[in-house]
Design a protein around this motif. Structure first.
Motif, PDB file in Angstrom:
ATOM      1  N   ALA A 118      -7.338   3.279   5.427  1.00 22.09           N
ATOM      2  CA  ALA A 118      -6.361   2.152   4.656  1.00 22.09           C
ATOM      3  C   ALA A 118      -5.253   2.387   4.685  1.00 22.09           C
ATOM      4  O   ALA A 118      -4.249   1.671   4.500  1.00 22.09           O
ATOM      5  N   SER A 119      -4.883   3.835   3.527  1.00 19.39           N
ATOM      6  CA  SER A 119      -3.943   4.211   2.816  1.00 19.39           C
ATOM      7  C   SER A 119      -3.063   5.244   3.992  1.00 19.39           C
ATOM      8  O   SER A 119      -1.886   5.551   3.342  1.00 19.39           O
ATOM      9  N   ARG A 123     -17.559   4.011   1.883  1.00 17.09           N
ATOM     10  CA  ARG A 123     -16.152   3.234   2.086  1.00 17.09           C
ATOM     11  C   ARG A 123     -14.603   3.981   1.349  1.00 17.09           C
ATOM     12  O   ARG A 123     -13.913   3.771   1.323  1.00 17.09           O
ATOM     13  N   THR A 124     -15.966   5.079   0.743  1.00 17.76           N
ATOM     14  CA  THR A 124     -14.462   5.904   0.058  1.00 17.76           C
ATOM     15  C   THR A 124     -13.817   6.662   1.976  1.00 17.76           C
ATOM     16  O   THR A 124     -12.462   6.770   1.543  1.00 17.76           O
ATOM     17  N   SER A 161     -13.190   4.317   4.363  1.00 14.00           N
ATOM     18  CA  SER A 161     -12.266   3.746   4.216  1.00 14.00           C
ATOM     19  C   SER A 161     -10.915   3.434   3.656  1.00 14.00           C
ATOM     20  O   SER A 161     -10.162   3.059   3.708  1.00 14.00           O
ATOM     21  N   GLN A 162     -11.465   3.633   2.689  1.00 14.94           N
ATOM     22  CA  GLN A 162     -10.303   3.794   2.140  1.00 14.94           C
ATOM     23  C   GLN A 162      -9.132   4.446   2.294  1.00 14.94           C
ATOM     24  O   GLN A 162      -8.039   4.268   1.877  1.00 14.94           O
ATOM     25  N   THR A 163      -9.397   5.831   2.259  1.00 13.80           N
ATOM     26  CA  THR A 163      -8.656   6.661   3.343  1.00 13.80           C
ATOM     27  C   THR A 163      -8.273   6.541   3.605  1.00 13.80           C
ATOM     28  O   THR A 163      -6.635   6.534   4.600  1.00 13.80           O
ATOM     29  N   THR A 177      -7.859  -2.543   8.962  1.00 11.02           N
ATOM     30  CA  THR A 177      -6.945  -2.119   7.766  1.00 11.02           C
ATOM     31  C   THR A 177      -5.269  -2.173   8.431  1.00 11.02           C
ATOM     32  O   THR A 177      -4.865  -2.300   7.567  1.00 11.02           O
ATOM     33  N   VAL A 195       1.117  -1.188  -0.033  1.00 17.93           N
ATOM     34  CA  VAL A 195      -0.247   0.001   0.106  1.00 17.93           C
ATOM     35  C   VAL A 195       1.046   1.300   0.067  1.00 17.93           C
ATOM     36  O   VAL A 195       1.812   1.333   0.767  1.00 17.93           O
TER      37      VAL A 195
END
Length: 340
Positions: free
Chosen positions: A256-257, A249-250, A252-254, A275, A183
């Motif tokens: 996670a990175s 979801r957006t 969560s993706q932010t 994550t 990632v």
């Protein structure tokens, strides 16, 4: 079995969730119940149809609408979030205590199974609200989120409720070290409540930027009193915060990175540990302190103190909590007569 989920999740006029954490945990619970071969619908008391929802939601207005929806299902699950709290202390009888008690009474009158699952219980001081929450607990089979909630619920009902963990843990998916290493990390992610966001300074943002290279902010509350709306204008500009509503979801993706999550919003911390992202919890809030104790993340009393910390994540604690939640779900479904 057709199951109705009632939670604090609401859709705003933009079609996005009012609270990211409530949407995240509600969808996680819905997916888990669907995967156990149930037909699931979520009651949405919001203002619009949810944009991009993968779960079935039905808009509800008032007690009559709720009663109609309950009569059309086999069971009602009051699920996830800190539903058992006095959230409108200036009003005689309103908000979540009224919703939860109404749902329980309608379910009982309609002959439906009624379960409270994975909820938090906050300290409640007003006698009227304690009576309402106690009556709701007596109508249901109960599993609560954490040991502090368990003790508070036990003081309001006969016996001791079961312990489940937070339903957002249903979103857990094991990731190997190689996956996490691949990632591209994006710096520090701030997810602060209104009080902490309002106190954030340019100096603190700069200190974090020097340590992590980049600083991002997500507003877990997207309603009229959003977390991001409390940022000082110059701080919002420095963070590049534009105030746009997002899906869980957006967000969560932010998260996670990120290299690290610094948060006083509990479900941002859940998104982090789920994550594998290290977390620093801003202590001093009951449910945040309970989270920090359960998942062994680092804590800080202030943002100033948090700038010197690297964060921590305990994967073993997360996996143990997921196992406990799955076991509690099995017991809940057995009570409801569903699958698994």
């Amino acid at each position: 079995m057709r199951i109705l989920i009632i939670s604090a999740d609401r859709t705003t006029v933009s079609g996005h969730p009012q609270n990211i954490g409530d949407a995240f945990l509600t969808d996680a619970l819905s997916r888990a119940l669907r995967h156990a071969d149930n037909d699931v619908v979520i009651a949405d008391f919001g203002s619009a149809v949810r944009v991009g929802s993968e779960e079935t939601r039905m808009r509800v207005s008032g007690v009559k609408g709720l009663a109609s929806l309950i009569r059309g299902v086999d069971a009602v699950v009051l699920g996830g979030g800190t539903l058992l709290q006095d959230d409108q202390p200036t009003r005689p009888f309103a908000g979540l205590p009224r919703l939860c008690l109404s749902a329980g009474l309608i379910a009982r009158a309609s002959g439906k199974r009624f379960v409270i699952f994975g909820v938090g219980v906050d300290p409640v001081r007003r006698r009227r609200m304690r009576l309402a929450i106690g009556a709701t607990l007596r109508l249901a089979r109960v599993w609560v989120r954490d040991s502090a909630s368990q003790a508070r619920a036990a003081a309001l009902m006969p016996g001791t409720p079961g312990l489940s963990g937070d339903v957002s843990l249903f979103d857990y998916s094991p990731r190997g070290a190689d996956d996490r290493a691949s990632v591209v990390r994006t710096g520090v992610l701030l997810a602060l409540n209104r009080r902490e966001a309002g106190a954030l300074t340019l100096g603190q943002v700069e200190a974090l930027r020097q340590q992590w290279g980049a600083v991002h902010f997500v507003s877990m509350d997207q309603g009229d009193d959003s977390d991001g709306g409390s940022l000082a204008p110059e701080v919002a500009t420095a963070l590049g915060y534009a105030g746009r509503s997002q899906s869980w979801r957006t967000v969560s993706q932010t998260i996670a990175s990120a290299d690290v999550v610094i948060a006083s919003r509990m479900h941002a911390m859940y998104m982090g540990v789920l994550t594998g992202v290290p977390v620093v919890a801003i202590a001093g809030f009951a449910k945040v302190d309970a989270f920090a104790a359960d998942f062994h993340v680092e804590t800080a009393a202030t943002i100033e103190e948090a700038t010197a910390k690297r964060g921590r994540v305990d994967g073993a604690a997360v996996e143990a909590a997921v196992r406990d939640l799955t076991a509690a779900e099995t017991r809940m479904l057995a009570f409801l007569g569903g699958s698994r």
